[in-house]
Design a protein around this motif. Structure first.
Motif, PDB file in Angstrom:
ATOM      1  N   GLY A   1      43.504 -35.079  29.702  1.00 53.19           N
ATOM      2  CA  GLY A   1      44.123 -35.798  30.809  1.00 53.19           C
ATOM      3  C   GLY A   1      45.246 -36.736  30.434  1.00 53.19           C
ATOM      4  O   GLY A   1      45.721 -37.484  31.283  1.00 53.19           O
ATOM      5  N   GLY A   2      45.724 -36.741  29.179  1.00 49.66           N
ATOM      6  CA  GLY A   2      46.809 -37.649  28.836  1.00 49.66           C
ATOM      7  C   GLY A   2      47.074 -37.747  27.349  1.00 49.66           C
ATOM      8  O   GLY A   2      46.771 -36.828  26.590  1.00 49.66           O
ATOM      9  N   ILE A   3      47.646 -38.875  26.962  1.00 47.87           N
ATOM     10  CA  ILE A   3      47.944 -39.162  25.559  1.00 47.87           C
ATOM     11  C   ILE A   3      47.361 -40.520  25.206  1.00 47.87           C
ATOM     12  O   ILE A   3      47.496 -41.487  25.962  1.00 47.87           O
ATOM     13  N   ARG A   4      46.727 -40.597  24.040  1.00 48.18           N
ATOM     14  CA  ARG A   4      46.206 -41.861  23.508  1.00 48.18           C
ATOM     15  C   ARG A   4      47.232 -42.385  22.509  1.00 48.18           C
ATOM     16  O   ARG A   4      47.599 -41.710  21.553  1.00 48.18           O
ATOM     17  N   PHE A   5      47.734 -43.601  22.769  1.00 52.89           N
ATOM     18  CA  PHE A   5      48.666 -44.266  21.867  1.00 52.89           C
ATOM     19  C   PHE A   5      47.917 -45.347  21.100  1.00 52.89           C
ATOM     20  O   PHE A   5      47.163 -46.125  21.700  1.00 52.89           O
ATOM     21  N   THR A   6      48.121 -45.384  19.793  1.00 55.44           N
ATOM     22  CA  THR A   6      47.558 -46.459  18.977  1.00 55.44           C
ATOM     23  C   THR A   6      48.663 -47.020  18.099  1.00 55.44           C
ATOM     24  O   THR A   6      49.608 -46.318  17.737  1.00 55.44           O
ATOM     25  N   LEU A   7      48.542 -48.285  17.786  1.00 56.97           N
ATOM     26  CA  LEU A   7      49.479 -48.951  16.891  1.00 56.97           C
ATOM     27  C   LEU A   7      48.684 -49.752  15.880  1.00 56.97           C
ATOM     28  O   LEU A   7      47.784 -50.512  16.262  1.00 56.97           O
ATOM     29  N   ASP A   8      49.011 -49.570  14.617  1.00 58.14           N
ATOM     30  CA  ASP A   8      48.462 -50.382  13.537  1.00 58.14           C
ATOM     31  C   ASP A   8      49.649 -51.084  12.897  1.00 58.14           C
ATOM     32  O   ASP A   8      50.401 -50.474  12.133  1.00 58.14           O
ATOM     33  N   GLY A   9      49.811 -52.368  13.239  1.00 59.13           N
ATOM     34  CA  GLY A   9      50.931 -53.142  12.726  1.00 59.13           C
ATOM     35  C   GLY A   9      50.538 -53.943  11.502  1.00 59.13           C
ATOM     36  O   GLY A   9      49.392 -54.361  11.354  1.00 59.13           O
ATOM     37  N   LYS A  10      51.524 -54.146  10.614  1.00 61.08           N
ATOM     38  CA  LYS A  10      51.313 -54.947   9.407  1.00 61.08           C
ATOM     39  C   LYS A  10      52.618 -55.681   9.095  1.00 61.08           C
ATOM     40  O   LYS A  10      53.703 -55.226   9.479  1.00 61.08           O
ATOM     41  N   ALA A  11      52.505 -56.806   8.424  1.00 60.31           N
ATOM     42  CA  ALA A  11      53.670 -57.592   8.001  1.00 60.31           C
ATOM     43  C   ALA A  11      54.590 -57.939   9.171  1.00 60.31           C
ATOM     44  O   ALA A  11      55.802 -57.994   9.023  1.00 60.31           O
TER      45      ALA A  11
END
Length: 178
Positions: A58-68
């Motif tokens: 049913g869609g798209i899963r967006f994830t973000l792993d940010g550093k610094a």
């Protein structure tokens, strides 16, 4: 008391069953689903994290792993064009908005498909977000001109069109099929 409890359990079961979409709820991983990854960089070229787009039911899963990244609250969005030219990343265009909606989850005429929750970065420079966008497709995300993931200097107010007053673009990455 026992009858009331059983009634509530029965109602909850019926409610959950009504959410079933052919045995697969929105957000359930798709076997052999497509994935795209964007490596985020600053204008100086420093690696500050990774955004992932994963095809789900049913869609798209967006994830973000940010550093610094600088501590604080930052707007985070998927942008329409797969370009991240320094120093200001304006080549990424506006927010990904294939449905023509207004900006923000608090806007009655919104949100854009590219509007994600604010990224909260701790004093250690790390932050994560994750959200499934119902109805989003990998075909639209990876169209002829691609798309990019952008982190902004300021918090997104989640309402003001077109960008939530989220300030300058401080990090950008182009989505590439993984």
């Amino acid at each position: 008391m026992r009858i009331a409890t059983l009634t509530m359990i029965g109602a909850a079961t019926i409610g959950l069953a009504a959410c079933d979409k052919g045995g697969m709820d929105t957000g359930t991983p798709v076997a052999d689903g497509q994935k795209a990854v964007a490596t985020l960089q600053t204008a100086a070229g420093a690696d500050v994290g990774r955004a992932t787009a994963t095809e789900v039911a049913g869609g798209i899963r967006f994830t973000l792993d940010g550093k610094a990244m600088p501590p604080g609250t930052h707007g985070a969005h998927v942008h329409m064009v797969g370009r991240c030219d320094a120093p200001d990343f304006t080549t990424a265009g506006g927010h990904w908005n294939p449905t023509g909606a207004k900006h923000g989850s608090m806007n009655p005429q919104g949100p854009h498909e590219g509007d994600l929750p604010n990224l909260i970065v701790g004093t250690d420079g790390r932050g994560t977000i994750g959200m499934t966008i119902p109805g989003a497709t990998m075909a639209a995300l990876l169209d002829a001109d691609g798309s990019a993931f952008v982190v902004h200097a300021d918090a997104d107010d989640l309402m003001t069109d077109p960008s939530g007053n989220s300030g300058a673009r401080i990090a950008c990455g182009v989505f590439r099929p993984a």
